[in-house]
Enzyme design. Structure first.
Site, PDB file in Angstrom:
ATOM      1  N   ASP A 198      -4.629  11.777  -3.310  1.00  0.00           N
ATOM      2  CA  ASP A 198      -4.873  12.636  -2.157  1.00  0.00           C
ATOM      3  C   ASP A 198      -3.572  13.305  -1.710  1.00  0.00           C
ATOM      4  O   ASP A 198      -2.494  12.708  -1.788  1.00  0.00           O
ATOM      5  CB  ASP A 198      -5.437  11.780  -1.014  1.00  0.00           C
ATOM      6  CG  ASP A 198      -6.116  12.620   0.044  1.00  0.00           C
ATOM      7  OD1 ASP A 198      -5.414  13.402   0.728  1.00  0.00           O
ATOM      8  OD2 ASP A 198      -7.334  12.500   0.204  1.00  0.00           O
ATOM      9  N   HIS A 251     -12.405  12.024   2.607  1.00  0.00           N
ATOM     10  CA  HIS A 251     -11.449  12.136   1.508  1.00  0.00           C
ATOM     11  C   HIS A 251     -11.976  11.429   0.257  1.00  0.00           C
ATOM     12  O   HIS A 251     -11.742  11.880  -0.860  1.00  0.00           O
ATOM     13  CB  HIS A 251     -10.105  11.523   1.913  1.00  0.00           C
ATOM     14  CG  HIS A 251      -9.399  12.281   2.986  1.00  0.00           C
ATOM     15  ND1 HIS A 251      -8.227  12.987   2.762  1.00  0.00           N
ATOM     16  CD2 HIS A 251      -9.681  12.464   4.299  1.00  0.00           C
ATOM     17  CE1 HIS A 251      -7.826  13.552   3.889  1.00  0.00           C
ATOM     18  NE2 HIS A 251      -8.699  13.248   4.839  1.00  0.00           N
TER      19      HIS A 251
END
EC number: 2.4.1.354
Length: 483
Positions: free
Chosen positions: A124, A22
């Site tokens: 995110d 990520h």
């Protein structure tokens, strides 16, 4: 990419989910926006910040005057590395504990003489606690889902899979009795998918499963975002992106990010040098690859989270050895569950002239190297995109999450991969490697991968779909007041 014209720089705060896969695309996007004129604050967890300093050196995160690193706690015991490997625990903890320290950080940044006021958040997709902060501070927030579009659609459909009684499973027997082959023919924009191709958190018999409910909650909360960013491109996933666009805020497909990122000019090398690795990279492998013939080497890397048994490690070892192909194999710490990964000494002896082992590497550069002819991968989204950008075909061994969805699309829709279907056995692996490197099927996949590579380059070139999407998300969302 035209830089932002403004008296005072816009200030974007980036919040990645605390995992390597990520952090990487999030950091690429942050650097691109910095190049375009944004002041950037990149927020890691305290634990990961410390790990990066350990792997890269004590000054690695000093940043630049307009690119700063900050930290927030993840809510877990400070020294407990095992807790960070427990994904449900990390998701549960960050969603429940991170909002207050994050809001305190925003307040601190807004009163700092060293930076302009915060004007937007890029977070995110699975750190939706940040949406409450964006609302509180009255600024726009873009959610960056670091998955494929098909993977995101799988998560978006979790609530319907639950409603239809398809998950949680009624019985543990459903894991192996053919139930996973159930066709799912009602998801908009997706075709030829089965239950086994859905992101893997549906594979539970627990009605209170943390990950199942967490993903339902995170996809639902995504509807509060000003916009959604995906690291994909229209030609690759247009149908599913169109379907997602009817369910979520405006979607901008801006990938593959590594292509515009690689175009940042050399005078910005200080910016490009900022790293994000949780493990120290071995760059010797690039010199080793320089000695190999074009398209001759099998690259093996199962990513940052895959765990296997020692038996599987041994079978992969002998499958590679028996194929007689040169290989570069990345065996990171923690690859084998609960023990140190030890490949058989006889394997090392057998392959010493044609194999190289390393614990981590600069994967983008490896996959762009002319010596690489195939990639044995867990099919994480970053790895899949990086392979596409290198025109490299795949042998796919998915571990968890939306990797299963990526494999289905790689093998049936995009024509760039073959799946390890069933148990890992040396003869099977040997055969797949030979098919990939020498067989007709492998040649077709390599040709297809090169076609996708060209389409990715078209998408990110000036006036391409991803180029324009990035320009638009900046001008229409990140530089605009919150609706």
């Amino acid at each position: 990419m035209s830089p932002v014209a403004s008296k005072e720089k816009p200030h974007a705060v980036f919040v990645p989910f605390p995992a390597q896969g990520h952090i990487n695309p999030m950091l690429q996007l942050a650097k691109l926006l910095n190049y375009k004129g944004f002041h950037i604050t990149f927020v890691n967890t305290e634990f990961n910040h410390k790990r990066m300093l350990e792997s890269q050196g004590s000054h690695a995160l000093d940043g630049l005057p307009s690119f700063r690193f900050e930290t927030i706690p993840d809510g877990l015991p400070p020294a407990d590395a095992d807790a960070r490997r427990n994904l449900p625990l990390v998701c549960d903890s960050t969603s429940k504990t991170c909002l207050a320290p994050f809001e305190a950080l925003l307040t601190k940044l807004n009163s700092s003489p060293d930076s302009p006021p915060v004007t937007c958040i890029v977070a995110d997709g699975v750190t939706s606690f940040t949406l409450d902060a964006a609302e509180h501070f009255g600024i726009p927030e873009v959610l960056f889902w670091t998955t494929s579009a098909c993977g995101l659609m799988g998560y978006v459909q979790y609530y319907r899979l639950i409603e239809k009684g398809l998950t949680p499973f009624k019985d543990a027997k459903d894991f192996a009795n053919g139930y996973l082959d159930t066709e799912i023919d009602w998801i908009p924009g997706m075709k030829d998918v089965r239950l086994k191709d859905m992101p893997s958190f549906i594979r539970t018999t627990d009605p209170n499963d943390i990950m199942l409910h967490y993903m339902v909650s995170e996809t639902e909360r995504s509807k509060k975002a000003s916009a959604i960013i995906l690291n994909t491109f229209d030609a690759l996933e247009q149908e599913v992106v169109d379907a997602l666009s009817t369910l979520l805020p405006p979607i901008y497909s801006i990938g593959p990010l590594q292509l515009p990122y690689s175009e940042i000019p050399s005078e910005y090398n200080d910016l490009k040098a900022i790293g994000s690795n949780l493990w120290a990279e071995n760059t010797e492998c690039l010199n080793w690859l320089d000695t190999k013939e074009p398209n001759s080497v099998v690259y093996v890397n199962f990513g940052s989270t895959t765990v296997m048994t020692n038996e599987q490690l041994v079978e992969f070892s002998w499958g590679l050895a028996n194929s007689k192909k040169p290989f570069l194999w990345i065996i990171r710490p923690g690859l084998v569950a609960g023990e140190t990964a030890v490949v058989p000494p006889e394997f090392l002896e057998e392959t010493k002239e044609r194999g190289m082992l390393a614990s981590w590497c600069p994967q983008e550069q490896v996959l762009l190297h002319s010596a690489i002819g195939g990639f044995l991968t867990h099919s994480g989204w970053n790895s899949t995109l990086e392979a596409l950008c290198g025109g490299v075909p795949l042998i796919c061994w998915p571990f968890f999450a939306e990797q299963q969805t990526n494999v289905r699309y790689s093998c049936t829709q995009w024509g760039i991969g073959i799946e390890i279907d069933g148990e890992v056995k040396r003869d099977y692996i040997d055969g797949l490697v030979r098919t990939l490197m020498d067989g007709e099927e492998g040649k077709k996949m390599r040709k297809k991968a090169l076609e996708w590579k060209m389409l990715a380059e078209d998408a990110t070139a000036p006036k391409g779909s991803s180029y324009l999407a990035l320009e638009n998300v900046v001008s229409k969302v990140l530089l605009s007041p919150r609706d």
